[in-house]
Structure formats: C-alpha cells, structure tokens
Scaffold this active site. Structure first.
Site, mmCIF file in Angstrom:
data_model
loop_
_atom_site.group_PDB
_atom_site.id
_atom_site.type_symbol
_atom_site.label_atom_id
_atom_site.label_comp_id
_atom_site.label_asym_id
_atom_site.label_seq_id
_atom_site.Cartn_x
_atom_site.Cartn_y
_atom_site.Cartn_z
ATOM 1 N N LYS A 12 0.845 -1.203 0.000
ATOM 2 C CA LYS A 12 0.000 0.000 0.000
ATOM 3 C C LYS A 12 0.878 1.251 0.000
ATOM 4 O O LYS A 12 0.607 2.218 -0.720
ATOM 5 C CB LYS A 12 -0.958 -0.024 1.208
ATOM 6 N N GLN A 15 -4.690 -1.900 9.631
ATOM 7 C CA GLN A 15 -4.598 -3.201 8.979
ATOM 8 C C GLN A 15 -5.162 -4.279 9.911
ATOM 9 O O GLN A 15 -4.836 -4.329 11.088
ATOM 10 C CB GLN A 15 -3.132 -3.503 8.603
ATOM 11 N N ASP A 57 -11.108 2.750 4.379
ATOM 12 C CA ASP A 57 -11.440 1.327 4.255
ATOM 13 C C ASP A 57 -12.959 1.112 4.197
ATOM 14 O O ASP A 57 -13.424 0.026 3.863
ATOM 15 C CB ASP A 57 -10.895 0.552 5.470
HETATM 16 N N1 GUN Z 1 -6.958 -7.158 6.088
HETATM 17 C C1 GUN Z 1 -7.346 -7.884 5.019
HETATM 18 N N2 GUN Z 1 -7.941 -7.068 4.107
HETATM 19 C C2 GUN Z 1 -7.924 -5.818 4.620
HETATM 20 C C3 GUN Z 1 -8.390 -4.556 4.147
HETATM 21 O O1 GUN Z 1 -8.955 -4.406 3.068
HETATM 22 N N3 GUN Z 1 -8.173 -3.499 4.972
HETATM 23 C C4 GUN Z 1 -7.572 -3.639 6.170
HETATM 24 N N4 GUN Z 1 -7.406 -2.558 6.905
HETATM 25 N N5 GUN Z 1 -7.136 -4.787 6.645
HETATM 26 C C5 GUN Z 1 -7.306 -5.884 5.871
#
Ligand code: GUN
Length: 291
Positions: A52, A96, A119
């Site tokens: 990211k 995350q 998110d």
């Molecule tokens: N863990 C697995 N997929 C995601 C996501 O799309 N966002 C976040 N923050 N954590 C994750």
C-alpha cells in the site's frame, strides 16, 4: 474464457490517479496523504501494508506507516487513532486487520473519523453503502465492482453466489451485488459455514464470488458452464520449491474451473491488485471531501 486481469486494470487506475496528482502538484495543491497503522508482526499484513505504501509512492501520494508492537493495548491504539483523526495533514487512514486478541476490532474501527475511513469499515459508512448513499466502499468489494464494470460483465438478473460472510468482503459484496444499478441488480445468495449442500447452490450460480480462504475449495464439478468466477482467496501455502517458501493460492481450482468459466480472476493478479488501487481511489475521494 476471458481472464479478468486485475494487474492491468489496477495499473490503468493508478495511471489515472497519478494524472490527477500531477494536476494537483501543478496547481500547488496538497497531494493526498494516506496513513496505515499496523499492530504486530504478521508477515502477510506487513507485506500488504508495504504494498500500500509503495502504491502511494507510485501515484505521488504522501504516505505514513505507523508500526505498533504486538502487545499494544486498546487504549494505546485508540490514542493513536485520535491523533490521526486530528492531524490535518492526513486525508485518510486504515488499520490493517487482523488485530491482536487483546484489542476489540469493532470498537477500534468505530473510533476512526468516518470522513477519514478510507477502508469504509465504520458503521456509518457501511450503513451509507447499504442505503445507496455516496461513501467509501471497502476496497476489495470496490475493486471487484470495478473489474466487473471495466470488463462489462452483465450482472443484472443474474444469480450471484457469495461464499463467506466476512465484514471486509462477503457481507458488503452481497449488499453491493443486489443494489440497483450496474454492477448490481443481481439475485444474491450468501453462503457460509452453516450452509448445507453448497454444491447445489454454487451449481446454480451465474456469478460466484469466493472469499473463504480455503485453497482450491471450488472445483469444476461445483459450477455450471459459462460461470463468472471472482476468487478473493489469498492463502499462503507452503511450497519448498518456491523462493519465498510459499505460494499464494486462491479458493478456486483455476486449472479446471477456468475451462468452464466465461470470465475468471487469477490468483495472484486478479482481485489483490485491485484492492490497493481502490484504496488509493478512496484516499483521493477523502482528500476531495476535506479540501
Ligand atoms: N486485512 C485484510 N484485508 C484488509 C483490508 O482491506 N483493509 C484492512 N485494513 N485490513 C485488511
């Protein structure tokens, strides 16, 4: 059979975003700034967050990675979230997942300022999504919609079967595919661990979205001809012959299912890269909302 090439489409989207950023810079405007909090040392999570951050650099965004130890308390994490909520430099941030056991995930997600919740996990944004209001759509479902859109995959009147009811993928996907509009207007069935005779259901599906996390779960015998397959599985399977010691494996037995499918996403290179591209898109939106 057409491969839904997430790598290519995500690159197209990143190029589009990079163009927008160039324009902002030319006008002397602030560029979008994404922050990511990661708690603990989970290998897969660290890899995702690193990807990211790299994607931010690629399109010209600012990024901040906040690393916190595995023993972080809920209060410490809530304090950090409050700091990011208040920081005017940060347009959007994510926490995350998964979080260590001592932390109540839902409580933490509810502490994020909904206007910075790129998110789309805050109940306010999730509710807006369910009510067809404009908001941040969670990145993985948003990426799947974008793939269906860019490849013009018909969803109207189709029977979509979603496998898995996670808050991140299955649940939002089941809502989005039934919404009015395109992609949407599907008749949706959501299946989960208590579903009986899943093959009877998947074999009636026009579109299958699998977010289960069980490698090679979906076999050719479980699907009908011309099915559309979206594979959200990304499980690390030990493989001594590969340089990393593991291979990323999807939920779908690609070799055999692809012979029956009209469209299919590969793993890797399907939904995964789209998730990151759509997180950038949400960050761009967050910056627009704030300025
Ligand atoms: N863990 C697995 N997929 C995601 C996501 O799309 N966002 C976040 N923050 N954590 C994750």
């Amino acid at each position: 059979m057409t491969i839904l090439d997430g790598r290519k489409v995500s690159n197209d989207i990143k190029n589009e975003i990079a163009e927008e950023v160039k324009k902002m810079k030319a006008l002397g405007e602030k560029v979008p700034h994404l922050a990511a909090i990661i708690v603990g040392n989970d290998g897969a999570s660290l890899t995702y967050v690193a990807s990211k951050v790299k994607a931010c650099e690629r399109v010209g965004f600012e990024s901040t990675m906040v690393r916190m130890s595995n023993t972080t308390s809920e209060i410490e994490l809530l304090d950090k979230i409050e700091e990011l909520n208040k920081n005017p430099e940060i347009d959007g941030f994510i926490i995350q997942l998964p979080l260590p056991k001592q932390i109540d995930t839902q409580k933490v997600l509810m502490a994020v300022d909904p206007d910075k919740d790129v998110d789309g996990f805050h109940p306010m944004n999730f509710g807006k999504m369910a009510l067809d209001m404009s908001t941040f759509i969670p990145a993985t479902p948003f990426g799947i919609l974008e793939l269906l859109d860019r490849y013009n995959v018909e969803t109207k009147g189709k029977h979509t079967v979603v496998i898995g009811r996670s808050h991140i993928v299955g649940r939002p996907m089941s809502i989005l595919m039934g919404r009015k509009g395109f992609p949407g207007n599907s008749t949706v069935t959501i299946t989960h661990s208590h579903t009986k005779n899943i093959t009877q259901i998947t074999s009636q599906a026009d579109i299958i979205i699998s977010a289960l996390g069980v490698p090679n779960f979906l076999k050719a015998e479980m699907v009908k001809d011309d099915v559309v397959i979206i594979d959200v599985g990304i499980t690390r399977v030990v493989d001594e012959t590969s340089p990393k010691g593991y291979v990323i494996t999807g939920d779908v037995d690609f070799e055999n299912v692809s012979k029956k499918a009209s469209f299919i996403t590969p793993v890797p290179g399907g939904v995964g890269p789209m998730t990151i591209a759509m997180l950038l898109k949400n960050t761009l939106l967050a910056r627009e909302l704030r300025h």
